[in-house]
Design an enzyme around this catalytic site. Structure first.
Site, PDB file in Angstrom:
ATOM      1  N   ARG A 182       0.862  -1.187   0.000  1.00 28.83           N
ATOM      2  CA  ARG A 182       0.000   0.000   0.000  1.00 28.83           C
ATOM      3  C   ARG A 182       0.892   1.228   0.000  1.00 28.83           C
ATOM      4  NH1 ARG A 182      -2.483   0.660   6.172  1.00 28.83           N
ATOM      5  NH2 ARG A 182      -0.540   0.304   7.261  1.00 28.83           N
ATOM      6  N   ASN A 192      -4.798   8.093   4.125  1.00 24.29           N
ATOM      7  CA  ASN A 192      -4.519   7.483   5.424  1.00 24.29           C
ATOM      8  C   ASN A 192      -3.091   7.804   5.823  1.00 24.29           C
ATOM      9  OD1 ASN A 192      -5.533   5.594   7.540  1.00 24.29           O
ATOM     10  ND2 ASN A 192      -3.678   4.472   6.948  1.00 24.29           N
ATOM     11  N   GLU A 193      -2.946   8.489   6.942  1.00 18.42           N
ATOM     12  CA  GLU A 193      -1.618   8.767   7.497  1.00 18.42           C
ATOM     13  C   GLU A 193      -0.637   9.241   6.425  1.00 18.42           C
ATOM     14  OE1 GLU A 193      -0.538   5.198   9.615  1.00 18.42           O
ATOM     15  OE2 GLU A 193      -1.630   5.846  11.392  1.00 18.42           O
ATOM     16  N   GLU A 217      -7.431   6.243  15.453  1.00 22.47           N
ATOM     17  CA  GLU A 217      -6.983   4.854  15.582  1.00 22.47           C
ATOM     18  C   GLU A 217      -6.156   4.701  16.846  1.00 22.47           C
ATOM     19  OE1 GLU A 217      -4.577   3.377  12.385  1.00 22.47           O
ATOM     20  OE2 GLU A 217      -5.822   4.285  10.844  1.00 22.47           O
ATOM     21  N   TRP A 257       3.346  -4.774  14.084  1.00 23.37           N
ATOM     22  CA  TRP A 257       4.464  -4.273  13.273  1.00 23.37           C
ATOM     23  C   TRP A 257       5.692  -3.897  14.094  1.00 23.37           C
ATOM     24  CZ3 TRP A 257       4.804   0.598  15.229  1.00 23.37           C
ATOM     25  CH2 TRP A 257       3.614   1.188  15.681  1.00 23.37           C
ATOM     26  N   GLU A 315      -1.827  -7.755   8.303  1.00 26.77           N
ATOM     27  CA  GLU A 315      -2.146  -7.311   9.659  1.00 26.77           C
ATOM     28  C   GLU A 315      -3.001  -8.301  10.443  1.00 26.77           C
ATOM     29  OE1 GLU A 315      -1.552  -2.588   9.269  1.00 26.77           O
ATOM     30  OE2 GLU A 315      -3.541  -3.276   8.688  1.00 26.77           O
ATOM     31  N   LYS A 316      -2.882  -9.580  10.078  1.00 24.24           N
ATOM     32  CA  LYS A 316      -3.765 -10.559  10.728  1.00 24.24           C
ATOM     33  C   LYS A 316      -3.432 -10.777  12.195  1.00 24.24           C
ATOM     34  CE  LYS A 316      -1.357 -14.274   8.292  1.00 24.24           C
ATOM     35  NZ  LYS A 316      -0.832 -13.366   7.248  1.00 24.24           N
ATOM     36  N   PHE A 317      -2.215 -10.390  12.606  1.00 23.44           N
ATOM     37  CA  PHE A 317      -1.879 -10.548  14.028  1.00 23.44           C
ATOM     38  C   PHE A 317      -2.086  -9.252  14.819  1.00 23.44           C
ATOM     39  CE2 PHE A 317       0.830 -13.902  12.000  1.00 23.44           C
ATOM     40  CZ  PHE A 317      -0.010 -14.947  12.362  1.00 23.44           C
ATOM     41  N   HIS A 318      -2.754  -8.302  14.193  1.00 28.00           N
ATOM     42  CA  HIS A 318      -3.071  -7.042  14.888  1.00 28.00           C
ATOM     43  C   HIS A 318      -4.364  -7.243  15.669  1.00 28.00           C
ATOM     44  CE1 HIS A 318      -3.811  -2.765  15.492  1.00 28.00           C
ATOM     45  NE2 HIS A 318      -2.659  -2.473  14.927  1.00 28.00           N
TER      46      HIS A 318
HETATM   47  C1  GAL Z   1      -1.952   2.535  11.137  1.00 31.37           C
HETATM   48  C2  GAL Z   1      -2.695   2.473   9.820  1.00 31.37           C
HETATM   49  C3  GAL Z   1      -3.742   1.367   9.828  1.00 31.37           C
HETATM   50  C4  GAL Z   1      -3.142   0.098  10.357  1.00 31.37           C
HETATM   51  C5  GAL Z   1      -2.559   0.359  11.720  1.00 31.37           C
HETATM   52  C6  GAL Z   1      -1.966  -0.846  12.375  1.00 31.37           C
HETATM   53  O1  GAL Z   1      -0.773   3.257  11.052  1.00 31.37           O
HETATM   54  O2  GAL Z   1      -3.335   3.690   9.562  1.00 31.37           O
HETATM   55  O3  GAL Z   1      -4.231   1.186   8.527  1.00 31.37           O
HETATM   56  O4  GAL Z   1      -2.150  -0.336   9.485  1.00 31.37           O
HETATM   57  O5  GAL Z   1      -1.533   1.320  11.603  1.00 31.37           O
HETATM   58  O6  GAL Z   1      -1.420  -0.525  13.631  1.00 31.37           O
END
Ligand code: GAL
Length: 677
Positions: free
Chosen positions: A115, A153-154, A310, A318, A358-361
């Site tokens: 992305r 986004n960000e 968020e 991450w 991001e499945k482990f988020h």
């Molecule tokens: C943010 C992002 C989200 C997601 C999140 C995970 O920085 O805007 O889309 O990736 O981190 O922590």
């Protein structure tokens, strides 16, 4: 078109998160909205990564699923923060417009499959995002579910800089506009050094890979240029939406975790400020960084309520070691944001993704489902926010300002500084943490800003300080303010050129000194400072000492050991009606206590006197105050306050016991003295 409101049309506090239902079969959506209602969710952000679904082929739109989704949300009383998907253009876009890909500084072109890889300099990208934002706004500008727009986004992550040929062409145009002539450019960049003089605009390069370090003034301008380009992209989308819709428009910032975006400038472009924050796992006191981020966000929002767009219910995915939040920690985090001015508490994301990066988020609804600890806590938090709905619109007031300037961060982070151990963020955190532990509420401020309403102004990392900012600070002291400046401040001007007159010269009058020479310590080397004002003390120091040339300041502490032994370490200078303090060595958050206690006395600032683990911030409403307390300790703590705890309904006469790890939101009447906390 009428002017946009500055807050989404919603009852009470906002609660929700990113929702990506396109990752799930349609029947799951019904489950989702049912559980959202159970949790008290009243808003979700949708569409942020949906470009490939909304425009599967160039010019061919598929809005049917989005129609269905927005209708479903609306039928369930859940509002939508509708995203524009510009952070993730589809595969067909890069196939068709390969020049829209970003080139990194080593010349590598970044491919599809992730992305955030489009170039701000691509005209095709700018056209495409305007088209998509316009199409969404045209279709959904009047949809009753849509209460806010969420662009991109960000900005700035995962990529901001582009070194491709189109970006370089924009860079040259940008420089020509900024400097007008090559003579002015050569002067600003000091190109006489290392024979870098430019004789034609087309010879000007981007600060890509070079044999040794790149001209720092050029790099600083490159950071400004990149930020400007990102803001231009935002404006392209904002204007496309505004042509059809009047809901407030935002984009999610990352306050203290952002590098590429000067949020003082960005905040002027949005209708409402929103921010993302994630705890940094290696930091055992990450909640202090959270508080810093929240205060910084409120400050760029000009003190107005803001949106926590968020954060996470538990672990992220991450970092190197993604620690899970302990029971109760999510609630403490959310309440700290609330206390520091957020009127919306949102998460990434609603339902954990089964596939992808991001499945482990963590998520509001984790893989473990609704019968999990996390979901129970999500439901409980939703209830708290409903109970505390009256807090909405109240504001935080501070007597102390901490100076924060992204330009100074950019400049200080460049290469070949006197010591690798001197870091903008480290000093910012240490000074902020001292104030946090003392229970002193702070705003952040730009050094050019009118500072007259603050009793104390603290400058932990003002390496780049323009002559006019320095004059502003000097006036502030003359007029009775107390200023505390940390070392390696007021060193360079806006071109990263050392101020004439030497280090700290622009603050000479305010501080009563300049600095003749830096005396950095070796890695791991420690030293001691002898404090002599009031009660004598010996404080540990490290990283930095310097040879201060006094010009009227009184020495209140000197280096006892180290390369600067016998030289001043901390000074105090009366100037006009005020006082300028200076710290010329690195003191950690504990050693800084001695300095701050003396500075508070000059400034008339009173520490809260509460245990350091009890975080308390007051939000001021029209007729009442709301005292938000977060206990980070294991033991119960006593909070002197009279009023009603909105979370439990308990009335308190003069003291509330906040359980270990617990929270409270106490409504107090002004007369009851609750605002004293
Ligand atoms: C943010 C992002 C989200 C997601 C999140 C995970 O920085 O805007 O889309 O990736 O981190 O922590």
């Amino acid at each position: 078109m009428t002017a946009a409101a500055s807050w989404p049309r919603l009852e009470g506090l906002a609660y929700g998160g990113d929702y990506n239902p396109e990752q799930w079969p349609r029947e799951t959506w019904d489950d989702d909205v049912r559980l959202m209602r159970e949790a008290g969710v009243n808003i979700v952000s949708v569409g942020i990564f949906s470009w490939a679904m909304l425009e599967p082929e160039e010019g061919v739109y598929d809005f049917a699923w989005m129609d269905d989704l927005l209708d479903l949300l609306h039928a369930n009383g859940i509002a939508a923060d509708l995203g524009t998907p510009s952070v993730s253009p589809p595969a067909w876009f890069f196939h068709r417009y390969p020049d829209a890909r970003v080139t990194d500084k080593d010349g590598t072109v970044m491919g599809f499959g992730s992305r955030g890889m489009a170039s701000h300099a691509s005209p095709e990208y700018r056209e495409a995002i305007a088209r998509m934002a316009g199409a969404l706004a045209e279709r959904y500008g009047d949809h009753p579910a849509v209460v806010m727009w969420h662009i991109h986004n960000e900005y700035g992550v995962p990529v901001a800089e582009d070194f491709g040929p189109r970006a370089v062409a924009s860079w040259r145009r940008w420089l020509e506009e900024r400097y007008g002539s090559l003579d002015a450019l050569n002067a600003a960049w000091g190109t006489a050094f290392w024979g870098q003089r430019y004789g034609a605009w087309e010879h000007v390069v981007a600060p890509a890979a070079t044999p040794t370090i790149v001209n720092p003034a050029m790099k600083l301008d490159w950071a400004r240029f990149t930020d400007d380009q990102l803001r231009e992209c935002f404006v392209v989308e904002r204007d496309a939406i505004r042509a059809h819709a009047d809901q407030p428009i935002t984009t999610n910032f990352m306050a203290h975790q952002s590098w590429n975006t000067d949020l003082w400038k960005w905040a002027e472009l949005v209708d409402v400020v929103s921010d993302d924050h994630y705890l940094w796992s290696p930091d055992p006191d990450a909640h202090v960084g959270l508080a810093l981020s929240a205060d910084l966000t409120r400050s760029v929002a000009g003190g107005k309520p803001w949106i926590l767009m968020e954060h996470s219910t538990s672990a992220v995915n991450w970092q190197g070691r993604n620690t899970a939040k302990r029971p109760g920690e999510m609630r403490r985090n959310a309440l700290t944001h609330l206390g520091r001015g957020a009127d919306a508490i949102m998460f990434f994301q609603w339902r954990a993704s089964r596939s992808g990066a991001e499945k482990f988020h963590s998520a509001m609804l984790p893989h473990a489902g609704a019968s999990s600890r996390v979901f129970r806590e999500v439901v409980e938090l939703g209830g708290h926010l409903q109970d505390a709905a009256q807090v909405r619109g109240s504001v935080v007031e501070a007597d102390v300002a901490v100076l924060y300037d992204w330009e100074s961060l950019w400049a200080q982070d460049l290469e070949w500084r006197p010591s690798d151990d001197v870091q903008f963020r480290e000093r910012m955190r240490a000074f902020y943490e001292r104030l946090w532990r003392d229970g002193v509420t702070v705003d952040f401020a730009h050094p050019d800003q009118d500072l007259s309403r603050y009793r104390l102004v603290v400058a932990p990392a003002s390496y780049l300080l323009t002559a006019s900012s320095a004059a502003n600070l000097t006036r502030y002291v003359e007029n009775g303010g107390t200023l505390l400046v940390n070392f390696f401040s007021a060193i360079v001007d806006e071109h990263d050129a050392v101020h004439e007159g030497g280090f700290v010269a622009p603050l000479r009058d305010a501080l009563g000194l300049t600095v003749e020479e830096f005396l950095p310590l070796r890695e791991g080397e420690t030293a001691e400072v002898r404090w002599t004002r009031g009660a004598e003390a010996v404080l540990p120091s490290d990283v930095w000492q310097e040879d201060i040339a006094l010009a009227g300041a009184e020495v209140v502490a000197e280096n006892a050991t180290g390369p600067g032994a016998g030289k001043p370490a901390v000074t105090r200078n009366e100037h006009g009606e005020g006082v300028g303090w200076y710290v010329g060595t690195r003191l950690d958050v504990h050693a800084l206590k001695t300095v701050f206690d003396a500075v508070y006395a000059d400034a008339g600032v009173e520490p809260s006197g509460l245990p350091e683990t009890l975080e308390v911030v007051t939000r001021h409403g029209a007729a009442e105050d709301f005292v938000v307390a977060v206990n980070h300790g294991d033991d119960a703590a006593r909070l002197p306050v009279a009023g009603t705890d909105l979370l439990t309904g308990a009335e308190t006469e003069g003291e509330l016991e906040v359980p270990g790890g617990g929270v409270a939101v106490v409504r107090t009447s002004r007369e009851s003295g609750g605002e004293e906390v």
